[in-house]
Design a protein around this motif. Structure first.
Motif, PDB file in Angstrom:
ATOM      1  N   ASP A 254       0.675  -1.200  -0.004  1.00 11.16           N
ATOM      2  CA  ASP A 254       0.037   0.173   0.007  1.00 11.16           C
ATOM      3  C   ASP A 254       0.958   1.153  -0.076  1.00 11.16           C
ATOM      4  O   ASP A 254       1.993   1.142  -0.445  1.00 11.16           O
TER       5      ASP A 254
ATOM      6  N   ARG B  91     -11.132  -8.711  -3.780  1.00  9.22           N
ATOM      7  CA  ARG B  91     -11.531  -7.258  -3.391  1.00  9.22           C
ATOM      8  C   ARG B  91     -12.807  -6.882  -3.633  1.00  9.22           C
ATOM      9  O   ARG B  91     -13.256  -7.328  -5.092  1.00  9.22           O
TER      10      ARG B  91
ATOM     11  N   ASP C  76     -10.208   4.332   6.736  1.00  5.08           N
ATOM     12  CA  ASP C  76      -9.714   3.996   5.294  1.00  5.08           C
ATOM     13  C   ASP C  76     -10.656   2.921   4.923  1.00  5.08           C
ATOM     14  O   ASP C  76     -10.147   2.130   4.162  1.00  5.08           O
TER      15      ASP C  76
ATOM     16  N   ASN D 164     -10.190  -1.884   0.385  1.00  7.80           N
ATOM     17  CA  ASN D 164      -9.973  -2.252   1.793  1.00  7.80           C
ATOM     18  C   ASN D 164     -10.765  -3.463   2.186  1.00  7.80           C
ATOM     19  O   ASN D 164     -10.908  -3.864   3.516  1.00  7.80           O
TER      20      ASN D 164
ATOM     21  N   ASP E 190      -6.739  -2.854   7.100  1.00  4.48           N
ATOM     22  CA  ASP E 190      -6.317  -1.296   7.067  1.00  4.48           C
ATOM     23  C   ASP E 190      -7.027  -0.503   7.834  1.00  4.48           C
ATOM     24  O   ASP E 190      -7.673   0.573   7.549  1.00  4.48           O
TER      25      ASP E 190
END
Length: 322
Positions: free
Chosen positions: A27, A94, A182, A187, A200
């Motif tokens: 990241d 994701r 975040d 994420n 995260d």
């Protein structure tokens, strides 16, 4: 992406003697990630090297989240001296890529993400530092610290701070919730057909419930349409009793977060040599311009209109070379 020197001994000490270590995309921080792979199992190795990184906030929040029924990675092992953590592997699927590949699932997956926030906001906040006025100012100042100099603008810092100070009360009233800070589609991991896992969250603070909604619905890394944003806000409000000032808080925090991100993305290019981040800034500016139209943002909008013309609200790398 060479594994840290202590990785092999750390894995062996935690029962992963025969694991292969494979790099995983990182990241924007100093943290790096690897996958420990054995024939029948895998885990994620986080390298959070001191003094640049401290994995303890991540560990504390992961345990708080799992203890409250949320899908955060389980901790398999830790070595704080070397900044190494072994985590449950949520895989590589994701929410972001899933929604982009299957647009028909967008509303359902965003609703699932909102449902996590609804559940999070019905619980007492974790024992965290407050997301207070000083933090909000410090983050907003990243725009004048990095973006303005990059495009050749000498900003009036005193007027900028005063404009924000005039609107931050909207975001500081009411009960505080756990703010992950975040919370967005890159994420959120699909760990089941409709189940999202959290990543995260090490920078969590206790603050206004609108912040993570902004993070999700004004996503710096993918376009979220105004229709999806409105539908998801309505979904949230149908489940959570919001006060009359909620919309003002949402847009104040939206403007503050987007100003911060423009500054951070400029810093990632100038200080850290990561030139892909400025290319994301035009999207962030579109969100920021939209937030500034809310009446609660009038003092901040006046500063932006007097200081940064519309033609200079974009990719700082490209604008700096004009």
């Amino acid at each position: 992406m060479t594994p840290p020197a202590a990785a092999a001994a750390f894995l062996a000490a935690n029962g992963w003697d025969d694991a292969d270590i494979v790099p995983v995309a990182g990241d924007a921080s100093f943290r790096r990630y690897f996958r420990a792979v054995e024939p029948t199992r895998s885990a994620i190795l986080m390298d959070a090297p001191p003094p640049h990184e401290d994995p303890r906030p991540f560990l504390n929040m992961a345990r708080w989240l799992t203890g409250n029924g949320f899908a955060a990675p389980e901790i398999h092992g830790e070595d704080l001296d070397h900044g190494l953590v072994l985590l449950q592997d949520f895989g590589d699927v994701r929410m972001r890529e899933t929604v982009d590949a299957e647009p028909s699932r967008e509303l359902a997956l965003y609703a699932a993400a909102i449902d996590i926030l609804i559940s999070l906001h019905t619980r007492e906040a974790a024992a965290l530092a407050p997301y207070g006025r000083a933090v909000l100012h410090r983050e907003a100042d990243l725009l004048t610290e990095w973006y303005c100099p990059a495009i050749g603008i000498e900003a009036d810092q005193e007027a900028y701070s005063a404009a924000w100070d005039a609107v931050f009360d909207h975001a500081l009233v009411g009960p505080k919730v756990t703010v992950l800070r975040d919370y967005h589609a890159e994420n959120l991991m699909l760990i089941g057909p409709d189940t999202l896992g959290l990543l995260d969250f090490q920078d969590a603070l206790a603050g206004h419930p609108a912040y993570d909604l902004v993070s999700l619905l004004q996503d710096a890394r993918r376009d979220v349409s105004e229709d999806v944003e409105a539908a998801m806000l309505a979904h949230y409000k149908a489940a959570v009793a919001t006060d009359p000032g909620f919309d003002a808080a949402y847009h104040v925090l939206g403007a503050q977060r987007n100003a911060k991100i423009v500054g951070i993305f400029t810093r990632l290019w100038q200080r850290d040599g990561k030139p892909r981040y400025p290319t994301l800034c035009p999207r962030v500016w579109r969100y920021l311009n939209r937030d500034l139209e809310h009446p609660a943002l009038a003092p901040v909008k006046a500063w932006f209109d007097a200081t940064i013309p519309q033609g200079l609200r974009g990719d700082p790398l490209a604008l700096s070379s004009c």
